[in-house]
Design a protein around this motif. Structure first.
Motif, PDB file in Angstrom:
ATOM      1  N   ALA A  96      56.991  36.155 103.063  1.00 48.78           N
ATOM      2  CA  ALA A  96      57.836  36.835 102.083  1.00 48.78           C
ATOM      3  C   ALA A  96      59.317  36.621 102.388  1.00 48.78           C
ATOM      4  CB  ALA A  96      57.501  38.331 102.047  1.00 48.78           C
ATOM      5  N   TYR A  97      59.702  36.742 103.654  1.00 47.99           N
ATOM      6  CA  TYR A  97      61.105  36.527 104.019  1.00 47.99           C
ATOM      7  C   TYR A  97      61.526  35.090 103.733  1.00 47.99           C
ATOM      8  CZ  TYR A  97      60.585  40.967 106.541  1.00 47.99           C
ATOM      9  OH  TYR A  97      60.347  42.264 106.888  1.00 47.99           O
ATOM     10  N   ARG A  98      60.634  34.145 104.008  1.00 44.98           N
ATOM     11  CA  ARG A  98      60.963  32.738 103.744  1.00 44.98           C
ATOM     12  C   ARG A  98      61.096  32.469 102.241  1.00 44.98           C
ATOM     13  NH1 ARG A  98      61.595  29.642 107.805  1.00 44.98           N
ATOM     14  NH2 ARG A  98      60.752  30.134 109.844  1.00 44.98           N
ATOM     15  N   ASP A 111      64.467  39.496 112.879  1.00 51.19           N
ATOM     16  CA  ASP A 111      63.943  40.698 113.527  1.00 51.19           C
ATOM     17  C   ASP A 111      62.426  40.591 113.725  1.00 51.19           C
ATOM     18  OD1 ASP A 111      64.456  43.345 114.631  1.00 51.19           O
ATOM     19  OD2 ASP A 111      63.230  44.058 112.943  1.00 51.19           O
ATOM     20  N   LEU A 112      61.746  40.000 112.762  1.00 52.27           N
ATOM     21  CA  LEU A 112      60.306  39.770 112.917  1.00 52.27           C
ATOM     22  C   LEU A 112      60.050  38.899 114.144  1.00 52.27           C
ATOM     23  CD1 LEU A 112      57.322  39.766 112.015  1.00 52.27           C
ATOM     24  CD2 LEU A 112      57.906  37.855 110.511  1.00 52.27           C
ATOM     25  N   TYR A 113      60.835  37.833 114.285  1.00 44.06           N
ATOM     26  CA  TYR A 113      60.669  36.973 115.457  1.00 44.06           C
ATOM     27  C   TYR A 113      60.981  37.731 116.744  1.00 44.06           C
ATOM     28  CZ  TYR A 113      60.142  32.938 112.373  1.00 44.06           C
ATOM     29  OH  TYR A 113      59.702  32.043 111.429  1.00 44.06           O
ATOM     30  N   ARG A 114      61.970  38.613 116.717  1.00 45.73           N
ATOM     31  CA  ARG A 114      62.285  39.418 117.899  1.00 45.73           C
ATOM     32  C   ARG A 114      61.073  40.270 118.280  1.00 45.73           C
ATOM     33  NH1 ARG A 114      62.926  44.410 118.663  1.00 45.73           N
ATOM     34  NH2 ARG A 114      63.133  44.864 116.452  1.00 45.73           N
ATOM     35  N   ARG A 115      60.428  40.873 117.294  1.00 45.73           N
ATOM     36  CA  ARG A 115      59.238  41.694 117.552  1.00 45.73           C
ATOM     37  C   ARG A 115      58.110  40.872 118.156  1.00 45.73           C
ATOM     38  NH1 ARG A 115      58.213  46.048 112.924  1.00 45.73           N
ATOM     39  NH2 ARG A 115      60.338  46.763 112.593  1.00 45.73           N
ATOM     40  N   GLN A 116      58.095  39.587 117.834  1.00 42.59           N
ATOM     41  CA  GLN A 116      57.062  38.692 118.347  1.00 42.59           C
ATOM     42  C   GLN A 116      57.498  38.013 119.654  1.00 42.59           C
ATOM     43  OE1 GLN A 116      56.744  36.093 114.930  1.00 42.59           O
ATOM     44  NE2 GLN A 116      55.131  37.332 114.004  1.00 42.59           N
ATOM     45  N   LEU A 134      58.717  43.237 100.028  1.00 40.85           N
ATOM     46  CA  LEU A 134      57.317  42.899 100.313  1.00 40.85           C
ATOM     47  C   LEU A 134      57.135  42.579 101.791  1.00 40.85           C
ATOM     48  CD1 LEU A 134      56.207  40.679  97.300  1.00 40.85           C
ATOM     49  CD2 LEU A 134      55.225  42.869  98.009  1.00 40.85           C
ATOM     50  N   GLY A 135      58.097  41.886 102.363  1.00 40.87           N
ATOM     51  CA  GLY A 135      58.027  41.581 103.789  1.00 40.87           C
ATOM     52  C   GLY A 135      58.003  42.839 104.635  1.00 40.87           C
ATOM     53  N   VAL A 136      58.862  43.776 104.296  1.00 41.92           N
ATOM     54  CA  VAL A 136      58.911  45.037 105.050  1.00 41.92           C
ATOM     55  C   VAL A 136      57.586  45.780 104.944  1.00 41.92           C
ATOM     56  CG1 VAL A 136      59.996  47.320 105.153  1.00 41.92           C
ATOM     57  CG2 VAL A 136      61.419  45.276 104.909  1.00 41.92           C
ATOM     58  N   ASN A 173      50.861  43.110 108.826  1.00 45.63           N
ATOM     59  CA  ASN A 173      50.619  41.754 108.331  1.00 45.63           C
ATOM     60  C   ASN A 173      51.842  40.881 108.598  1.00 45.63           C
ATOM     61  OD1 ASN A 173      48.158  42.713 107.314  1.00 45.63           O
ATOM     62  ND2 ASN A 173      49.102  43.278 105.375  1.00 45.63           N
ATOM     63  N   GLN A 174      51.981  40.440 109.834  1.00 40.27           N
ATOM     64  CA  GLN A 174      53.174  39.691 110.222  1.00 40.27           C
ATOM     65  C   GLN A 174      53.269  38.338 109.528  1.00 40.27           C
ATOM     66  OE1 GLN A 174      53.515  39.536 114.485  1.00 40.27           O
ATOM     67  NE2 GLN A 174      53.800  41.745 114.645  1.00 40.27           N
ATOM     68  N   ARG A 175      52.155  37.659 109.359  1.00 42.29           N
ATOM     69  CA  ARG A 175      52.182  36.347 108.707  1.00 42.29           C
ATOM     70  C   ARG A 175      52.663  36.478 107.260  1.00 42.29           C
ATOM     71  NH1 ARG A 175      48.923  33.833 105.543  1.00 42.29           N
ATOM     72  NH2 ARG A 175      47.134  35.180 105.882  1.00 42.29           N
ATOM     73  N   GLU A 176      52.157  37.485 106.544  1.00 40.61           N
ATOM     74  CA  GLU A 176      52.567  37.704 105.163  1.00 40.61           C
ATOM     75  C   GLU A 176      54.033  38.130 105.086  1.00 40.61           C
ATOM     76  OE1 GLU A 176      49.792  38.851 106.516  1.00 40.61           O
ATOM     77  OE2 GLU A 176      48.094  38.412 105.197  1.00 40.61           O
TER      78      GLU A 176
END
Length: 160
Positions: free
Chosen positions: A93-95, A113-118, A77-79, A86-89
């Motif tokens: 999902a990862y959490r 990786d999401l944080y790296r993108r941000q 779902l996170g992917v 939808n980065q927040r969602e």
């Protein structure tokens, strides 16, 4: 497997080749096609294609929620959320995946990786290190952290 084999194509070509699979009679085929095609930009689709993809995405989310006792469902779902912008969602999902099964390495890796993108590399490193604090032998986490450190070193100015 056929949908996965299209990963070497551009997103647009992948969509052209596999969009018919979003309406396949076999649910597992539809779900895999939806996962793969979720990152297709809406501007390369017809209105009909957008409607078909949105229907498929609803089915995909419903299926993952049904399987929500497994961390992989939340990682998937996170992917898909990340693919849709939808980065927040995706982060949520990862959490949730981490909360369900703290030893599931891909939850941490995808969150980092999401944080790296941000451009939040420090947050990503904290996530990976928190996983190692709990499970120091998780090879995937050790590899991700090592790869992250190599990436950070390669960004240093040449005179350092």
């Amino acid at each position: 497997a056929a949908v996965s084999s299209l990963d070497f194509l551009s997103i647009e070509d992948r969509f052209t080749m596999a969009r018919h699979l979003l309406q396949d009679p076999v649910k597992s085929v539809r779900l895999r096609a939806t996962y793969t095609l979720s990152q297709t930009p809406r501007n390369v689709m017809t209105n009909f294609d957008v409607a078909v993809l949105e229907t498929a995405l609803s089915e995909y989310v419903e299926t993952q929620i049904f399987n929500a006792d497994r961390p992989s469902a939340y990682v998937d779902l996170g992917v898909v959320n990340l693919n849709r912008g939808n980065q927040r969602e995706a982060e949520e999902a990862y959490r949730k995946a981490i909360a369900i099964e703290p030893a599931y390495a891909y939850s941490y890796i995808n969150l980092a990786d999401l944080y790296r993108r941000q451009n939040k590399d420090e947050e990503g490193e904290k996530v990976l290190r928190s996983a190692l604090d709990l499970y120091p032998d998780l090879a995937a986490i050790n590899y991700a952290l090592q790869k992250r450190q190599c990436r950070l070193i390669s960004r240093l100015p040449n005179d350092m």
